[in-house]
Design an enzyme around this catalytic site. Structure first.
Site, short mmCIF file in Angstrom:
data_model
loop_
_atom_site.label_atom_id
_atom_site.label_comp_id
_atom_site.label_asym_id
_atom_site.label_seq_id
_atom_site.Cartn_x
_atom_site.Cartn_y
_atom_site.Cartn_z
N GLU A 122 8.47 1.21 11.57
CA GLU A 122 9.60 2.15 11.39
C GLU A 122 8.95 3.53 11.41
O GLU A 122 8.32 3.93 10.43
CB GLU A 122 10.29 1.95 10.04
CG GLU A 122 10.73 0.54 9.73
CD GLU A 122 11.92 0.10 10.53
OE1 GLU A 122 12.61 0.96 11.11
OE2 GLU A 122 12.15 -1.12 10.60
N GLU B 202 8.54 16.20 15.79
CA GLU B 202 9.08 15.95 14.45
C GLU B 202 8.41 16.91 13.47
O GLU B 202 7.19 16.90 13.33
CB GLU B 202 8.80 14.51 14.01
CG GLU B 202 9.41 14.19 12.66
CD GLU B 202 9.08 12.80 12.15
OE1 GLU B 202 7.91 12.40 12.22
OE2 GLU B 202 10.00 12.11 11.66
N CYS C 249 13.20 10.55 7.90
CA CYS C 249 12.94 10.06 9.27
C CYS C 249 14.16 10.26 10.16
O CYS C 249 14.04 10.58 11.33
CB CYS C 249 12.54 8.59 9.22
SG CYS C 249 13.73 7.57 8.35
N LYS D 251 0.88 -1.18 0.00
CA LYS D 251 0.00 0.00 0.00
C LYS D 251 0.91 1.22 0.00
O LYS D 251 1.43 1.63 1.03
CB LYS D 251 -0.87 -0.02 1.27
CG LYS D 251 -2.23 0.63 1.12
CD LYS D 251 -2.24 2.11 0.92
CE LYS D 251 -2.04 2.99 2.10
NZ LYS D 251 -1.79 4.39 1.66
P1 NAD Z 1 1.82 8.46 7.66
O1 NAD Z 1 1.92 7.69 8.91
O2 NAD Z 1 0.83 9.55 7.55
O3 NAD Z 1 1.48 7.47 6.44
C1 NAD Z 1 2.28 6.33 6.17
C2 NAD Z 1 1.43 5.31 5.43
O4 NAD Z 1 0.39 4.88 6.31
C3 NAD Z 1 0.73 5.86 4.19
O5 NAD Z 1 0.73 4.88 3.18
C4 NAD Z 1 -0.68 6.13 4.69
O6 NAD Z 1 -1.66 6.09 3.68
C5 NAD Z 1 -0.86 4.97 5.67
N1 NAD Z 1 -1.91 5.19 6.68
C6 NAD Z 1 -2.31 6.36 7.22
N2 NAD Z 1 -3.33 6.14 8.10
C7 NAD Z 1 -3.54 4.80 8.13
C8 NAD Z 1 -4.45 3.95 8.82
N3 NAD Z 1 -5.35 4.45 9.69
N4 NAD Z 1 -4.38 2.62 8.61
C9 NAD Z 1 -3.48 2.11 7.75
N5 NAD Z 1 -2.62 2.86 7.03
C10 NAD Z 1 -2.64 4.20 7.22
O7 NAD Z 1 3.29 8.97 7.34
P2 NAD Z 1 3.79 9.83 6.10
O8 NAD Z 1 3.33 11.23 6.26
O9 NAD Z 1 3.49 9.12 4.83
O10 NAD Z 1 5.38 9.74 6.31
C11 NAD Z 1 6.07 10.55 7.20
C12 NAD Z 1 6.40 9.80 8.46
O11 NAD Z 1 7.10 8.60 8.13
C13 NAD Z 1 7.35 10.58 9.35
O12 NAD Z 1 6.91 10.49 10.69
C14 NAD Z 1 8.69 9.86 9.18
O13 NAD Z 1 9.57 9.98 10.26
C15 NAD Z 1 8.24 8.45 8.98
N6 NAD Z 1 9.28 7.65 8.32
C16 NAD Z 1 9.98 6.74 9.08
C17 NAD Z 1 11.02 5.99 8.50
C18 NAD Z 1 11.81 4.97 9.30
O14 NAD Z 1 12.50 4.16 8.71
N7 NAD Z 1 11.74 4.98 10.63
C19 NAD Z 1 11.33 6.17 7.15
C20 NAD Z 1 10.60 7.10 6.42
C21 NAD Z 1 9.56 7.84 7.01
#
Ligand code: NAD
Length: 502
Positions: free
Chosen positions: A272, A404, A307, A196
């Site tokens: 992650e 963040e 991240c 997804k």
């Molecule tokens: P997000 O959590 O908003 O979304 C991530 C994914 O989750 C997307 O595909 C989104 O559609 C999905 N999602 C959202 N709500 C959901 C739900 N209720 N149920 C299931 N899936 C759902 O994050 P983002 O804005 O896409 O990315 C930014 C975040 O990702 C930042 O906090 C960043 O630190 C983190 N990140 C972490 C790493 C790591 O390796 N630790 C790497 C990259 C990004």
């Protein structure tokens, strides 16, 4: 394609974009076919550098998730991937890596168009994405089970088996690289994967589905469901037929996924999540110009949408004034530019929501009394561009010192002693990455051990390769991407105890 035919200039990248955009795959990939969402709904994906709509993508929901899960379960039951000899799975995945290599300009460009990062940075991501597929493919036929040290009257076998159906839910900041880090070990281990992608960056995932089909991944083994998190993502997370959620994204959504697992079938949840990573600079550093350059790149690379961004810079007060001047100078040389220009170091923020969120944090920094040293104002004109922004005099009580931001905003803190620096570094809900710059080997060993973080970078920022695990502690998550540790996460241990008596 020969090296001379590869895009070199902005005009070359624009020409490639002009040929790609009209023939983008916009449908979901379910059970070996590209299909519209059952509901017929679509979502628009935009180019944040121009504000233009690139395409309307199938917007999947629970009905599509149900179809994909059924196809994945059927594929797993057939066993034509799960029970295929690891050396044969390896060959298919290496073919996929070859296809990605052959199409890497196109894949990189899709990420750039979709989320605004500079194309040179997207090309770097392709090295990580393709490297991950290759590394896990090469590893899988070298993983042995165990024979337990039992007595002669029995034989204890410890086998590693695939988990079954893995749903990978990924973010938009490194669209294809985060995808590859997730799917490579899961597929190599013999699982069926439903991907997804983020609703903000689905294009490269759909192109990857085409390449996976061409590489010969069997029907139902790899599927892609574009759509929103609260619809299709949630349906996958609540499914009783999904065995594992492999997630990269925010801490807030990570917490929701753990609840969904508890409400459904106790599926494994690997997270992650976010970070607020401290970067500690001690006065004994040898080359402060070099360190300042790295400290700026640690936060401004990928527009700060990283991240592991080094978003908290902790500087020993004895050198702070002079050092921050150097960081400001380095930051000012990293202005955002056209993502299609190979010389650009920073691009556009992913969308209007993220852009406004970052600007709100900047306003809060000033309100709460931090000193704005550079940046702070969005650029005029089309697209969501924010310049490198540095605040000095930040304290742990300030919002910009704790939360963040996920944008190009650096918060600088001062410290007087090693103890104070470590305490300040660890005073965070997050524990993804930490950096430390010093020439004192005793201090390096002491401080590395005391930092509560999944990874510690010593005299570098963000170093690493496919051989080392990547992940966090505390509210940065519990999973590990890359290396043989991630491969192990996608296998189940099974004990077979045989009685050898009579
Ligand atoms: P997000 O959590 O908003 O979304 C991530 C994914 O989750 C997307 O595909 C989104 O559609 C999905 N999602 C959202 N709500 C959901 C739900 N209720 N149920 C299931 N899936 C759902 O994050 P983002 O804005 O896409 O990315 C930014 C975040 O990702 C930042 O906090 C960043 O630190 C983190 N990140 C972490 C790493 C790591 O390796 N630790 C790497 C990259 C990004």
């Amino acid at each position: 394609m020969t090296a001379s035919q590869r895009p070199q200039s902005r005009a070359d990248w624009q020409a490639l974009a002009d040929t790609l955009i009209p023939r983008l795959e916009t449908r979901a990939f379910i059970d070996d076919a590209f299909v519209e969402a059952v509901s017929g709904e679509t979502l628009a994906t935009l180019n944040p550098a121009t504000g233009e709509t690139l395409a309307h993508i199938a917007s999947c929901d629970a009905a599509d998730a149900e179809r994909a899960v059924a196809a994945a379960r059927a594929a797993h039951a057939r066993g034509d991937w799960a029970r295929l000899a690891p050396a044969k799975r390896k060959r298919v995945l290496l073919r996929l890596a070859e296809l990605m290599e052959a199409h890497k300009d196109e894949l990189a460009l899709l990420d750039t168009l979709d989320m605004g990062k500079p194309v040179s940075s997207s090309l770097g991501d392709m090295v990580g994405a393709i490297g991950s597929i290759r590394h896990q493919a090469e590893s899988i036929d070298k993983v042995y089970g165990e024979v337990a040290p039992t007595g002669d009257d029995s034989l204890g076998l410890v086998l590693r088996e695939p988990l079954g159906v893995v749903a990978s839910i990924v973010p938009w900041n490194f669209p294809l690289m985060m995808t590859a880090w997730k799917i490579a070990p899961a597929l190599a281990a013999g699982n069926c994967v439903i991907l997804k992608p983020s609703e903000k960056s689905p294009l490269s995932a759909l192109r990857l589905a085409q390449l996976a089909k061409e590489a010969g991944l069997p029907r139902g083994v790899f599927q892609v469901l574009p759509g929103y998190g609260h619809t299709v993502g949630k349906a996958l997370a609540l499914s009783m037929q999904v065995d594992c959620l492999a997630f990269t994204g925010s801490t807030q959504v990570g917490k929701q996924l753990m609840q969904y697992a508890g409400q459904s079938n106790l599926k494994r949840v690997y997270l992650e999540c976010g970070g607020k990573s401290p970067n500690l600079v001690f006065a004994d550093c040898k080359d402060l110009d070099r360190v300042a350059q790295h400290a700026a790149a640690a936060i401004f690379h990928n527009q700060g949408e990283v991240c592991i961004a080094g978003s908290r810079l902790l500087v020993e007060n004895a050198i702070r004034e002079a050092f921050v001047d150097k960081v400001v100078e380095a930051a000012q040389a990293m202005q955002p530019g056209d993502p299609l220009d190979p010389a650009s170091f920073m691009g556009a923020m992913v969308d209007e929501t993220q852009y406004r969120r970052v600007l709100d944090y900047i306003a809060k920094g000033t309100e709460e009394g931090a000193t704005l040293r550079t940046g702070g104002q969005a650029l005029d004109g089309a697209g969501y561009f924010i310049p490198p922004t540095v605040f000095d005099g930040v304290t742990p009580a300030m919002t910009i010192g704790r939360e963040e931001i996920f944008g190009p905003v650096l918060s600088v803190f001062g410290f007087d002693s090693e103890e104070e620096a470590v305490a300040m570094a660890n005073d965070s809900d997050y524990g993804l990455a930490a950096g430390l710059w010093s020439q004192d080997i005793d201090r390096i060993m002491r401080v590395s051990r005391k930092l509560h973080s999944g990874q510690v970078f010593v005299n570098n920022w963000a170093g690493g390769d496919q051989t080392v695990p990547f992940g966090g502690v505390k509210q940065s998550g519990n999973g590990r991407d890359k290396s043989h540790h991630s491969l192990a996460e996608y296998t189940e241990l099974k004990t077979v105890w045989m009685s050898l008596e009579g």
